[in-house]
Design an enzyme around this catalytic site. Structure first.
Site, PDB file in Angstrom:
ATOM      1  N   MET A  94       0.843  -1.193   0.000  1.00 55.28           N
ATOM      2  CA  MET A  94       0.000   0.000   0.000  1.00 55.28           C
ATOM      3  C   MET A  94       0.874   1.237   0.000  1.00 55.28           C
ATOM      4  O   MET A  94       1.688   1.427   0.895  1.00 55.28           O
ATOM      5  CB  MET A  94      -0.916   0.019   1.225  1.00 55.28           C
ATOM      6  CG  MET A  94      -1.876   1.201   1.237  1.00 55.28           C
ATOM      7  SD  MET A  94      -3.093   1.097   2.575  1.00 55.28           S
ATOM      8  CE  MET A  94      -2.049   1.447   3.985  1.00 55.28           C
ATOM      9  N   CYS A  95       0.746   2.063  -1.008  1.00 63.33           N
ATOM     10  CA  CYS A  95       1.504   3.303  -1.129  1.00 63.33           C
ATOM     11  C   CYS A  95       0.543   4.437  -1.446  1.00 63.33           C
ATOM     12  O   CYS A  95      -0.623   4.223  -1.780  1.00 63.33           O
ATOM     13  CB  CYS A  95       2.554   3.194  -2.230  1.00 63.33           C
ATOM     14  SG  CYS A  95       3.787   1.908  -1.951  1.00 63.33           S
ATOM     15  N   GLY A  96       1.024   5.661  -1.358  1.00 66.18           N
ATOM     16  CA  GLY A  96       0.206   6.822  -1.669  1.00 66.18           C
ATOM     17  C   GLY A  96       0.831   7.645  -2.773  1.00 66.18           C
ATOM     18  O   GLY A  96       2.041   7.914  -2.746  1.00 66.18           O
TER      19      GLY A  96
END
Length: 288
Positions: free
Chosen positions: A1-3
């Site tokens: 999970m990255c932004g």
């Protein structure tokens, strides 16, 4: 999970606020990735002065001595600019610092990335004071490679171009071998770097950004949202399943993209923006 966050400014009166707006967007995505972060800023007059080439170096620069060059040290990140062609400055840096990691280069682009919490990194860089017309940011939760500066995004492997990625490429090892056979050199084991170098190679072969991304969608397996920036453009694409989150907002003054809407709420005029979720494998591009 990255932004992922990105901001393309159409209204020049907002250029002095680019860093402030980008900082707010990046920090809102800290919960999606707190082990490292990075940004790409286009057009900052301090980091990338007009008429200068800029190269960002990660690692020691004590041995660097280039005529008329200025070095701005921001922790482990060092921004080097000089009034010379990009190729000349890049060659000089690589010659004098053969083991250094080049994080980005170009005439308008400055790339800053490192290990650490996004809020702490943004503060250390003084990102909120940056100016310019376009910015891209990424917060990382490492799943595909080690938590190192070389594994942080953005990947800026072509002049004034970079890529950030949320997701995973399933066949990146195969494509890495094909690119290596063409003489492409890699700095990390990160799957995102494979995507970035694939796009850069396509552009070097004469393709435009949209064509390069169409080829990427055809050849890469996996799930992904990509944001690709160049000195005159800003493009977004998702995989065929589109399982990774993404939202785009557009006004007459700016275009913005983020993994979550909350990263966009601080933008001026957001209440009047056209807001939508990008469709699978459709390429959205805006040109300066």
């Amino acid at each position: 999970m990255c932004g992922i966050v990105g901001l393309h400014l159409r209204d020049p009166s907002l250029y002095p606020r680019l860093g402030q707006l980008l900082t707010g967007m990046l920090c809102e995505m800290s919960e999606r990735g707190a082990d490292s972060a990075g940004v790409a800023v286009y057009g900052d007059p301090v980091w990338s002065p007009p008429g200068h080439a800029t190269v960002t170096v990660l690692g020691p620069v004590d041995d660097l001595a280039i005529d008329e060059a200025t070095i701005i040290s921001l922790g482990a990140t060092h921004v080097v600019h000089a009034p010379m062609p990009v190729d000349a400055l890049l060659a000089a840096v690589r010659s004098q610092l053969p083991g250094a990691l080049i994080a980005g280069f170009g005439e308008e682009l400055t790339v800053l990335k490192d290990v650490g919490h996004p809020r702490a990194l943004a503060a250390g860089w003084g990102l909120d004071h940056a100016q310019g017309w376009q910015g891209v940011g990424h917060t990382r939760m490492a799943t595909e490679s080690a938590v190192t500066p070389s594994g942080a995004h953005p990947y800026a492997v072509g002049p004034d171009q970079c890529l950030v990625h949320n997701g995973s490429f399933a066949n990146h090892a195969t494509i890495r071998r094909h690119l290596k056979a063409r003489g492409v050199v890699f700095d990390s084991e990160n799957d995102t770097e494979v995507g970035a170098r694939f796009v850069a190679q396509q552009i070097a072969d004469g393709r435009d950004v949209e064509s390069a991304l169409k080829d990427l969608c055809a050849q890469f397996d996996g799930f992904y949202t990509l944001l690709v920036s160049n000195r005159d453009s800003f493009a977004v694409v998702r995989d065929a399943i589109a399982c990774k989150p993404a939202v785009i907002a557009e006004t007459d003054a700016w275009v913005a993209m983020a993994s979550e809407y909350r990263a966009l709420v601080g933008l001026p005029g957001i209440e009047k923006a056209r807001i939508f979720e990008p469709e699978p494998e459709r390429i959205y591009a805006w040109t300066r």
